[in-house]
Scaffold this motif. Structure first.
Motif, PDB file in Angstrom:
ATOM      1  N   GLU A  28       0.724  -1.190  -0.045  1.00 13.18           N
ATOM      2  CA  GLU A  28      -0.079  -0.015  -0.093  1.00 13.18           C
ATOM      3  C   GLU A  28       0.907   1.425   0.033  1.00 13.18           C
ATOM      4  O   GLU A  28       0.553   2.119  -0.773  1.00 13.18           O
ATOM      5  CB  GLU A  28      -0.972  -0.174   1.198  1.00 13.18           C
ATOM      6  N   GLY A  29       2.046   1.391   0.963  1.00  9.00           N
ATOM      7  CA  GLY A  29       2.945   2.362   0.736  1.00  9.00           C
ATOM      8  C   GLY A  29       3.354   2.463  -0.612  1.00  9.00           C
ATOM      9  O   GLY A  29       3.658   3.709  -1.146  1.00  9.00           O
ATOM     10  N   ILE A  30       3.767   1.612  -1.281  1.00 11.21           N
ATOM     11  CA  ILE A  30       4.461   1.515  -2.718  1.00 11.21           C
ATOM     12  C   ILE A  30       3.337   2.098  -3.641  1.00 11.21           C
ATOM     13  O   ILE A  30       3.779   3.060  -4.354  1.00 11.21           O
ATOM     14  CB  ILE A  30       5.009   0.182  -3.213  1.00 11.21           C
ATOM     15  N   LEU A  31       2.141   1.637  -3.760  1.00  9.47           N
ATOM     16  CA  LEU A  31       1.233   2.085  -4.469  1.00  9.47           C
ATOM     17  C   LEU A  31       0.871   3.555  -4.252  1.00  9.47           C
ATOM     18  O   LEU A  31       0.679   4.501  -5.181  1.00  9.47           O
ATOM     19  CB  LEU A  31      -0.156   1.356  -4.378  1.00  9.47           C
ATOM     20  N   ALA A  32       0.961   3.833  -2.926  1.00  8.84           N
ATOM     21  CA  ALA A  32       0.679   5.572  -2.575  1.00  8.84           C
ATOM     22  C   ALA A  32       1.778   6.371  -3.094  1.00  8.84           C
ATOM     23  O   ALA A  32       1.498   7.422  -3.502  1.00  8.84           O
ATOM     24  CB  ALA A  32       0.305   5.592  -1.177  1.00  8.84           C
ATOM     25  N   LEU A  33       3.096   5.890  -2.801  1.00 10.23           N
ATOM     26  CA  LEU A  33       4.196   6.549  -3.189  1.00 10.23           C
ATOM     27  C   LEU A  33       4.476   6.908  -4.708  1.00 10.23           C
ATOM     28  O   LEU A  33       4.559   7.895  -5.162  1.00 10.23           O
ATOM     29  CB  LEU A  33       5.561   5.717  -2.650  1.00 10.23           C
ATOM     30  N   TYR A  34       4.057   5.700  -5.454  1.00 14.28           N
ATOM     31  CA  TYR A  34       4.456   5.644  -6.910  1.00 14.28           C
ATOM     32  C   TYR A  34       3.247   5.960  -7.793  1.00 14.28           C
ATOM     33  O   TYR A  34       3.433   6.292  -8.905  1.00 14.28           O
ATOM     34  CB  TYR A  34       5.021   4.367  -7.303  1.00 14.28           C
TER      35      TYR A  34
END
Length: 142
Positions: free
Chosen positions: A56-62
């Motif tokens: 979820e962090g990766i999806l939000a970041l990128y």
């Protein structure tokens, strides 16, 4: 055009891939519980929760989904202009100004993609800021 096609494809598959891993990680715990595994699944559930949180962090970041949609739309618009130019249709029927009009249209499409990306990021930041302000107000976030 190849750039936008490749970027759209890459963002799409990273988005699908990461979400598939997330779903499988969560679903694995349910399956383990349904088959009444004798093993303690708390370690597995903690690990799968950590994986999902990281994803979820990766999806939000990128912003993979947003980028995929913008790149795909830009690629489609560019392909449409190339087809019109190649077949001398629409605005490209006049031979004298065809190429300069084509370059102008392509530059406009690329500029629109950058503008839309900035609008997407700005809008998302405003929403997050408003949510944070509401949660910090007395009685807010209840």
């Amino acid at each position: 055009m190849e750039y936008y096609h490749y970027r759209a494809w890459t963002c799409k598959w990273w988005f699908y891939g990461l979400n598939t891993v997330k779903l499988l990680a969560l679903f694995g715990g349910v399956i383990m519980k349904l088959i009444k595994s004798e093993e303690d699944i708390s370690v597995y559930m903690a690990a799968s929760s950590a994986v999902c949180l990281a994803i979820e962090g990766i999806l939000a970041l990128y912003h993979l989904q947003e980028k995929w949609i913008l790149y795909r739309n830009t690629n489609n618009a560019l392909m449409s202009e190339v087809r019109l130019f190649a077949t001398s249709e629409g605005e490209y029927q006049e031979k004298e100004k065809r190429f300069s009009l084509f370059v102008e249209k392509v530059e406009s499409i690329i500029g629109d993609e950058a503008r839309k990306w900035n609008e997407t990021v700005t809008e998302k930041n405003k929403k997050e800021k408003n949510q944070n302000n509401q949660n910090n107000e007395p009685g807010g976030g209840d």
